[in-house]
Design a protein around this motif. Structure first.
Motif, PDB file in Angstrom:
ATOM      1  N   ALA A 123     -64.708  38.749  75.373  1.00  0.00           N
ATOM      2  CA  ALA A 123     -64.093  38.244  75.385  1.00  0.00           C
ATOM      3  C   ALA A 123     -62.188  38.353  74.131  1.00  0.00           C
ATOM      4  O   ALA A 123     -62.285  39.229  73.798  1.00  0.00           O
ATOM      5  CB  ALA A 123     -65.182  37.571  72.945  1.00  0.00           C
ATOM      6  N   GLY A 124     -61.597  37.416  73.753  1.00  0.00           N
ATOM      7  CA  GLY A 124     -60.456  37.737  73.817  1.00  0.00           C
ATOM      8  C   GLY A 124     -59.187  37.943  74.625  1.00  0.00           C
ATOM      9  O   GLY A 124     -58.855  37.411  75.766  1.00  0.00           O
ATOM     10  N   ARG A 125     -57.566  38.995  73.635  1.00  0.00           N
ATOM     11  CA  ARG A 125     -56.708  38.825  75.043  1.00  0.00           C
ATOM     12  C   ARG A 125     -56.438  39.865  74.612  1.00  0.00           C
ATOM     13  O   ARG A 125     -56.688  40.533  73.563  1.00  0.00           O
ATOM     14  CB  ARG A 125     -55.618  37.729  74.308  1.00  0.00           C
ATOM     15  CG  ARG A 125     -56.498  36.064  74.679  1.00  0.00           C
ATOM     16  CD  ARG A 125     -54.364  35.694  74.775  1.00  0.00           C
ATOM     17  NE  ARG A 125     -54.101  35.382  75.439  1.00  0.00           N
ATOM     18  CZ  ARG A 125     -54.042  35.114  76.696  1.00  0.00           C
ATOM     19  NH1 ARG A 125     -55.557  34.650  76.952  1.00  0.00           N
ATOM     20  NH2 ARG A 125     -53.013  35.365  77.510  1.00  0.00           N
ATOM     21  N   ASP A 126     -55.825  40.847  75.815  1.00  0.00           N
ATOM     22  CA  ASP A 126     -55.384  42.206  75.870  1.00  0.00           C
ATOM     23  C   ASP A 126     -53.404  41.927  75.080  1.00  0.00           C
ATOM     24  O   ASP A 126     -53.018  40.940  75.849  1.00  0.00           O
ATOM     25  CB  ASP A 126     -56.242  43.268  76.418  1.00  0.00           C
ATOM     26  CG  ASP A 126     -57.469  43.481  76.203  1.00  0.00           C
ATOM     27  OD1 ASP A 126     -57.976  43.149  74.914  1.00  0.00           O
ATOM     28  OD2 ASP A 126     -57.430  44.432  76.855  1.00  0.00           O
ATOM     29  N   GLU A 153     -49.533  40.756  78.620  1.00  0.00           N
ATOM     30  CA  GLU A 153     -50.991  40.023  77.813  1.00  0.00           C
ATOM     31  C   GLU A 153     -52.087  38.874  78.849  1.00  0.00           C
ATOM     32  O   GLU A 153     -50.991  38.646  79.843  1.00  0.00           O
ATOM     33  CB  GLU A 153     -50.341  38.895  76.453  1.00  0.00           C
ATOM     34  CG  GLU A 153     -51.308  38.233  76.074  1.00  0.00           C
ATOM     35  CD  GLU A 153     -50.110  37.207  75.132  1.00  0.00           C
ATOM     36  OE1 GLU A 153     -50.753  37.087  73.745  1.00  0.00           O
ATOM     37  OE2 GLU A 153     -49.064  36.937  74.313  1.00  0.00           O
ATOM     38  N   PHE A 154     -52.732  38.693  78.980  1.00  0.00           N
ATOM     39  CA  PHE A 154     -54.188  38.499  79.625  1.00  0.00           C
ATOM     40  C   PHE A 154     -55.258  38.131  78.475  1.00  0.00           C
ATOM     41  O   PHE A 154     -55.701  38.634  77.466  1.00  0.00           O
ATOM     42  CB  PHE A 154     -54.737  39.138  81.019  1.00  0.00           C
ATOM     43  CG  PHE A 154     -54.419  40.178  80.407  1.00  0.00           C
ATOM     44  CD1 PHE A 154     -55.723  40.563  80.556  1.00  0.00           C
ATOM     45  CD2 PHE A 154     -53.255  41.639  80.828  1.00  0.00           C
ATOM     46  CE1 PHE A 154     -56.210  41.917  80.501  1.00  0.00           C
ATOM     47  CE2 PHE A 154     -53.586  42.702  80.083  1.00  0.00           C
ATOM     48  CZ  PHE A 154     -55.221  43.584  80.483  1.00  0.00           C
ATOM     49  N   SER A 155     -56.347  36.849  79.284  1.00  0.00           N
ATOM     50  CA  SER A 155     -56.969  36.383  78.995  1.00  0.00           C
ATOM     51  C   SER A 155     -58.320  37.830  79.068  1.00  0.00           C
ATOM     52  O   SER A 155     -58.176  38.776  80.823  1.00  0.00           O
ATOM     53  CB  SER A 155     -57.967  35.409  79.273  1.00  0.00           C
ATOM     54  OG  SER A 155     -59.305  35.311  79.275  1.00  0.00           O
ATOM     55  N   MET A 157     -60.876  37.526  79.496  1.00  0.00           N
ATOM     56  CA  MET A 157     -62.434  37.149  80.385  1.00  0.00           C
ATOM     57  C   MET A 157     -61.981  37.295  81.466  1.00  0.00           C
ATOM     58  O   MET A 157     -63.264  37.288  82.660  1.00  0.00           O
ATOM     59  CB  MET A 157     -62.697  35.876  79.755  1.00  0.00           C
ATOM     60  CG  MET A 157     -63.269  35.924  78.355  1.00  0.00           C
ATOM     61  SD  MET A 157     -64.822  36.201  78.100  1.00  0.00           S
ATOM     62  CE  MET A 157     -66.202  35.532  78.954  1.00  0.00           C
ATOM     63  N   THR A 158     -61.456  37.499  82.448  1.00  0.00           N
ATOM     64  CA  THR A 158     -61.248  37.842  83.490  1.00  0.00           C
ATOM     65  C   THR A 158     -61.321  39.493  83.457  1.00  0.00           C
ATOM     66  O   THR A 158     -60.975  40.412  82.775  1.00  0.00           O
ATOM     67  CB  THR A 158     -59.743  37.920  84.294  1.00  0.00           C
ATOM     68  OG1 THR A 158     -59.480  36.447  83.914  1.00  0.00           O
ATOM     69  CG2 THR A 158     -59.179  38.801  85.660  1.00  0.00           C
ATOM     70  N   PRO A 159     -62.192  40.014  84.547  1.00  0.00           N
ATOM     71  CA  PRO A 159     -62.221  41.323  85.215  1.00  0.00           C
ATOM     72  C   PRO A 159     -60.710  42.259  85.000  1.00  0.00           C
ATOM     73  O   PRO A 159     -60.234  41.681  85.714  1.00  0.00           O
ATOM     74  CB  PRO A 159     -62.858  41.207  86.513  1.00  0.00           C
ATOM     75  CG  PRO A 159     -63.584  40.146  86.176  1.00  0.00           C
ATOM     76  CD  PRO A 159     -63.124  39.446  86.190  1.00  0.00           C
ATOM     77  N   HIS A 160     -60.782  43.380  84.185  1.00  0.00           N
ATOM     78  CA  HIS A 160     -59.671  43.946  84.247  1.00  0.00           C
ATOM     79  C   HIS A 160     -59.851  45.328  84.030  1.00  0.00           C
ATOM     80  O   HIS A 160     -60.465  46.034  83.156  1.00  0.00           O
ATOM     81  CB  HIS A 160     -58.818  43.566  83.082  1.00  0.00           C
ATOM     82  CG  HIS A 160     -59.284  43.379  81.966  1.00  0.00           C
ATOM     83  ND1 HIS A 160     -59.912  43.168  81.153  1.00  0.00           N
ATOM     84  CD2 HIS A 160     -59.042  44.490  80.339  1.00  0.00           C
ATOM     85  CE1 HIS A 160     -60.598  43.382  80.263  1.00  0.00           C
ATOM     86  NE2 HIS A 160     -59.469  44.348  79.821  1.00  0.00           N
ATOM     87  N   ALA A 161     -58.870  46.247  84.726  1.00  0.00           N
ATOM     88  CA  ALA A 161     -58.726  47.800  84.336  1.00  0.00           C
ATOM     89  C   ALA A 161     -57.326  47.938  84.283  1.00  0.00           C
ATOM     90  O   ALA A 161     -56.434  47.314  85.065  1.00  0.00           O
ATOM     91  CB  ALA A 161     -59.174  48.871  85.519  1.00  0.00           C
ATOM     92  N   ILE A 162     -56.660  48.687  83.267  1.00  0.00           N
ATOM     93  CA  ILE A 162     -55.678  49.498  82.979  1.00  0.00           C
ATOM     94  C   ILE A 162     -55.649  50.502  83.465  1.00  0.00           C
ATOM     95  O   ILE A 162     -56.273  51.427  82.641  1.00  0.00           O
ATOM     96  CB  ILE A 162     -55.561  49.087  81.751  1.00  0.00           C
ATOM     97  CG1 ILE A 162     -55.354  48.431  80.714  1.00  0.00           C
ATOM     98  CG2 ILE A 162     -53.592  49.563  81.032  1.00  0.00           C
ATOM     99  CD1 ILE A 162     -55.235  47.986  79.568  1.00  0.00           C
ATOM    100  N   CYS A 163     -54.991  50.815  84.632  1.00  0.00           N
ATOM    101  CA  CYS A 163     -54.562  52.354  85.012  1.00  0.00           C
ATOM    102  C   CYS A 163     -53.215  53.136  85.307  1.00  0.00           C
ATOM    103  O   CYS A 163     -52.556  52.319  85.131  1.00  0.00           O
ATOM    104  CB  CYS A 163     -55.259  51.886  86.746  1.00  0.00           C
ATOM    105  SG  CYS A 163     -56.724  51.842  86.153  1.00  0.00           S
TER     106      CYS A 163
END
Length: 187
Positions: A123-126, A153-155, A157-163
């Protein structure tokens, strides 16, 4: 001066500073908190005793909490000495105090290309800004390159990875409670 007088003086100065920082006159603040300008002037100057109900109205006018308005400022809270925590391909320094700023956690992260790129959802935003290197943000079906000085900045709730892309990267990030739990505590 007693400790009670010291606390009163800090609160009075805080009210005046908040009002001036917003560019409000006593009349502007009075309209927002339903107290008279003369009452506010006497509160700020120390010529009137502060009442809890008045402080509640003033806090609401500043869109803050009573706790934030009256909290004691301690010198021990000024400098945070973050300790690194390590995971494969990731070093994290939590830069905010334990209770965070308005429920947010601020962290600096160093990511190397060896970090597993597992996509998460919560949940939330990064939010993050790139300090050095290039981030490869995997967001849903997209791959987005984020360069130094840029912000993402993004929701979440979307599958995400920071690489890391092509080499180590350093970012400054702000998480809400859910993001902090997911990224810093592995929950």
């Amino acid at each position: 001066m007693t400790q009670e007088n010291d606390v009163d003086a800090v609160i009075r100065q805080r009210i005046r500073s908040l009002r001036l920082a917003r560019g409000w006159s006593l009349e502007n603040l009075a309209a927002r908190c339903q107290l008279s300008a003369s009452t506010l002037s006497r509160i700020e100057s120390g010529h009137r005793r502060m009442a809890l109900d008045q402080l509640l109205l003033i806090a609401r006018a500043f869109d803050t909490t009573l706790d934030a308005l009256v909290e004691q400022a301690g010198q021990d809270d000024v400098v945070i000495r973050p300790l690194p925590s390590h995971a494969p391909g990731l070093t994290t320094w939590v830069l905010s105090s334990a209770d965070g700023i308005h429920g947010k956690t601020v962290a600096k992260m160093r990511i190397t290309p060896g970090r597993p790129g597992e996509r998460g959802v919560h949940a939330g935003r990064d939010w993050f800004t790139v300090l050095s290197g290039i981030v490869r943000l995997e967001l849903g079906e997209q791959t987005i390159l984020v360069h130094p000085g840029e912000v993402a900045e993004f929701s979440t709730m979307t599958p995400h990875a920071i690489c890391a892309h092509l080499g180590p990267v350093e970012i400054l990030t702000i998480f809400n409670h859910d993001g902090g739990q997911a990224h810093l505590h592995g929950a």
